[in-house]
Design a protein around this motif. Structure first.
Motif, PDB file in Angstrom:
ATOM      1  N   THR A   1       0.894  -1.186   0.012  1.00 57.70           N
ATOM      2  CA  THR A   1      -0.123  -0.125  -0.129  1.00 57.70           C
ATOM      3  C   THR A   1       0.860   1.103   0.221  1.00 57.70           C
ATOM      4  O   THR A   1       0.524   2.057  -0.829  1.00 57.70           O
ATOM      5  CB  THR A   1      -0.836   0.177   1.421  1.00 57.70           C
ATOM      6  OG1 THR A   1      -1.763  -1.209   1.290  1.00 57.70           O
ATOM      7  CG2 THR A   1      -1.934   1.197   1.223  1.00 57.70           C
ATOM      8  N   ILE A   2       1.921   1.337   0.746  1.00 58.59           N
ATOM      9  CA  ILE A   2       2.708   2.676   1.006  1.00 58.59           C
ATOM     10  C   ILE A   2       3.501   2.676  -0.520  1.00 58.59           C
ATOM     11  O   ILE A   2       3.688   3.679  -1.035  1.00 58.59           O
ATOM     12  CB  ILE A   2       3.681   2.242   2.084  1.00 58.59           C
ATOM     13  CG1 ILE A   2       3.085   2.157   3.398  1.00 58.59           C
ATOM     14  CG2 ILE A   2       4.703   3.455   2.055  1.00 58.59           C
ATOM     15  CD1 ILE A   2       2.254   3.466   3.641  1.00 58.59           C
TER      16      ILE A   2
ATOM     17  N   LEU B   1     -13.048   4.778   4.524  1.00 56.21           N
ATOM     18  CA  LEU B   1     -11.750   4.761   5.119  1.00 56.21           C
ATOM     19  C   LEU B   1     -12.138   4.225   6.534  1.00 56.21           C
ATOM     20  O   LEU B   1     -11.477   3.190   7.130  1.00 56.21           O
ATOM     21  CB  LEU B   1     -10.725   5.994   5.234  1.00 56.21           C
ATOM     22  CG  LEU B   1      -9.860   6.021   4.247  1.00 56.21           C
ATOM     23  CD1 LEU B   1      -9.119   7.521   4.314  1.00 56.21           C
ATOM     24  CD2 LEU B   1      -8.848   5.048   3.980  1.00 56.21           C
ATOM     25  N   HIS B   2     -13.016   4.893   7.178  1.00 61.32           N
ATOM     26  CA  HIS B   2     -13.700   4.493   8.366  1.00 61.32           C
ATOM     27  C   HIS B   2     -13.945   2.987   8.376  1.00 61.32           C
ATOM     28  O   HIS B   2     -13.726   2.166   9.161  1.00 61.32           O
ATOM     29  CB  HIS B   2     -14.741   5.454   8.845  1.00 61.32           C
ATOM     30  CG  HIS B   2     -15.438   4.696   9.971  1.00 61.32           C
ATOM     31  ND1 HIS B   2     -14.898   4.697  11.251  1.00 61.32           N
ATOM     32  CD2 HIS B   2     -16.749   4.314  10.239  1.00 61.32           C
ATOM     33  CE1 HIS B   2     -15.829   4.069  11.902  1.00 61.32           C
ATOM     34  NE2 HIS B   2     -16.998   4.099  11.374  1.00 61.32           N
ATOM     35  N   ALA B   3     -14.850   2.621   7.438  1.00 61.45           N
ATOM     36  CA  ALA B   3     -15.562   1.369   7.181  1.00 61.45           C
ATOM     37  C   ALA B   3     -14.288   0.238   7.257  1.00 61.45           C
ATOM     38  O   ALA B   3     -14.328  -0.696   7.969  1.00 61.45           O
ATOM     39  CB  ALA B   3     -16.257   1.198   6.294  1.00 61.45           C
TER      40      ALA B   3
ATOM     41  N   THR C   1      -3.576   3.656   6.621  1.00 62.79           N
ATOM     42  CA  THR C   1      -4.791   4.634   6.368  1.00 62.79           C
ATOM     43  C   THR C   1      -4.453   5.987   6.221  1.00 62.79           C
ATOM     44  O   THR C   1      -4.921   6.619   5.448  1.00 62.79           O
ATOM     45  CB  THR C   1      -5.588   4.203   7.391  1.00 62.79           C
ATOM     46  OG1 THR C   1      -5.948   2.825   7.497  1.00 62.79           O
ATOM     47  CG2 THR C   1      -7.161   4.734   7.191  1.00 62.79           C
ATOM     48  N   HIS C   2      -3.543   6.312   7.136  1.00 61.84           N
ATOM     49  CA  HIS C   2      -3.028   7.807   7.288  1.00 61.84           C
ATOM     50  C   HIS C   2      -2.342   8.127   5.668  1.00 61.84           C
ATOM     51  O   HIS C   2      -2.824   9.366   5.261  1.00 61.84           O
ATOM     52  CB  HIS C   2      -2.337   8.069   8.439  1.00 61.84           C
ATOM     53  CG  HIS C   2      -1.457   9.441   8.225  1.00 61.84           C
ATOM     54  ND1 HIS C   2      -2.073  10.554   8.742  1.00 61.84           N
ATOM     55  CD2 HIS C   2      -0.278   9.610   7.859  1.00 61.84           C
ATOM     56  CE1 HIS C   2      -1.290  11.409   8.416  1.00 61.84           C
ATOM     57  NE2 HIS C   2      -0.257  11.062   7.864  1.00 61.84           N
TER      58      HIS C   2
ATOM     59  N   SER D   1      -2.517  11.117   0.823  1.00 58.29           N
ATOM     60  CA  SER D   1      -2.469  11.026  -0.670  1.00 58.29           C
ATOM     61  C   SER D   1      -3.592  11.469  -1.524  1.00 58.29           C
ATOM     62  O   SER D   1      -3.708  12.016  -2.387  1.00 58.29           O
ATOM     63  CB  SER D   1      -1.668  10.012  -1.316  1.00 58.29           C
ATOM     64  OG  SER D   1      -2.411   8.925  -1.259  1.00 58.29           O
ATOM     65  N   ALA D   2      -4.778  10.897  -0.922  1.00 57.89           N
ATOM     66  CA  ALA D   2      -6.128  11.287  -1.384  1.00 57.89           C
ATOM     67  C   ALA D   2      -6.565  12.540  -1.363  1.00 57.89           C
ATOM     68  O   ALA D   2      -6.949  13.419  -2.188  1.00 57.89           O
ATOM     69  CB  ALA D   2      -7.147  10.421  -0.841  1.00 57.89           C
ATOM     70  N   LEU D   3      -6.151  13.311  -0.327  1.00 56.39           N
ATOM     71  CA  LEU D   3      -6.298  14.842  -0.245  1.00 56.39           C
ATOM     72  C   LEU D   3      -5.409  15.640  -1.186  1.00 56.39           C
ATOM     73  O   LEU D   3      -5.931  16.422  -1.854  1.00 56.39           O
ATOM     74  CB  LEU D   3      -6.019  15.443   1.416  1.00 56.39           C
ATOM     75  CG  LEU D   3      -7.377  15.124   2.330  1.00 56.39           C
ATOM     76  CD1 LEU D   3      -6.790  15.798   3.625  1.00 56.39           C
ATOM     77  CD2 LEU D   3      -8.149  16.330   1.531  1.00 56.39           C
ATOM     78  N   GLN D   4      -4.176  15.067  -1.274  1.00 55.89           N
ATOM     79  CA  GLN D   4      -3.213  15.683  -2.202  1.00 55.89           C
ATOM     80  C   GLN D   4      -3.908  15.374  -3.762  1.00 55.89           C
ATOM     81  O   GLN D   4      -3.615  16.214  -4.790  1.00 55.89           O
ATOM     82  CB  GLN D   4      -1.836  15.555  -2.011  1.00 55.89           C
ATOM     83  CG  GLN D   4      -1.324  16.043  -0.886  1.00 55.89           C
ATOM     84  CD  GLN D   4       0.028  15.629  -0.459  1.00 55.89           C
ATOM     85  OE1 GLN D   4       0.565  14.716  -1.148  1.00 55.89           O
ATOM     86  NE2 GLN D   4       0.813  16.095   0.448  1.00 55.89           N
TER      87      GLN D   4
END
Lengths: 93, 109
Positions: A71-72, B37-39, B83-84, B89-92
């Motif tokens: 993932t990373i 992401l929470h799920a 997850t972080h 990267s999703a935000l960016q």
């Protein structure tokens, strides 16, 4: 007992695959793959107990780490466009 | 005593599997990426925790139990980091979380 747990984990994998196919954005797909990896870890652990082979737990352990690194690495590739440069490219570039 | 362990591990195992499926359904049905992401977090913490604890009760020898605990701790450390990184990267990457600004407390600036 183990088979019900295994069945439920397999259902989770199917749901993760559906999200991977349908996911509108790239990050949904990475999320689905990450989720698939974690449920594979659980599946292997339960399978190790079903077939009474404790060695499966080592496989589950290694798989948990590999799915994290995958993932990373995928995220790094999509964020920076490449997985970093070797020394030759960086010096000459 | 053995019966108690069997019943308890049966409950934990099926409960963990149930929460895994709940997380899977959540990932499918939730509208926004960040709520998904929470799920997916539900699966890794609760589903994995209960399933591994159910297996722990069935572990005959110490090294099997140690490996199960080790798996759980690795999952505990690696999944939040992944997850972080995913959310960052999703935000960016241009995904905006759906924030409903119907004049609620958070957006009365």
């Amino acid at each position: 007992m183990f088979t019900t747990g295994l069945l439920l984990v397999l259902v989770t994998m199917a749901l993760a695959l559906i999200r991977a196919l349908r996911g509108p954005s790239l990050f949904d797909r990475i999320l689905a793959v990450n989720m698939f990896g974690t449920s594979t870890v659980l599946g292997i652990a339960v399978l190790g107990f079903v077939t009474d082979r404790p060695a499966f737990l080592d496989i589950a352990l290694v798989y948990a780490l590999i799915s994290f690194i995958t993932t990373i690495a995928t995220l790094k590739y999509f964020e920076y466009g490449s997985l970093g440069h070797g020394r030759r490219e960086r010096d000459s570039g | 005593m053995a019966l108690l362990l069997d019943v308890l591990s049966w409950i934990c195992l099926v409960g963990g599997g149930f929460f895994c499926v709940v997380g899977g359904i959540g990932v499918l049905r939730l509208p926004d990426f960040f709520s998904r992401l929470h799920a997916s977090g539900v699966i890794d913490t609760l589903g994995a925790g209960l399933v591994l604890f159910g297996l722990l009760l069935q572990a005959e020898s110490l090294d099997v139990a140690l490996r199960l605990v080790l798996i759980f701790f690795f999952l505990l450390f690696t999944v939040p980091t992944a997850t972080h990184a995913l959310a960052k990267s999703a935000l960016q990457g241009g995904l905006e979380p759906e924030v409903d600004d119907d004049g609620g407390a958070s957006s009365n600036s």
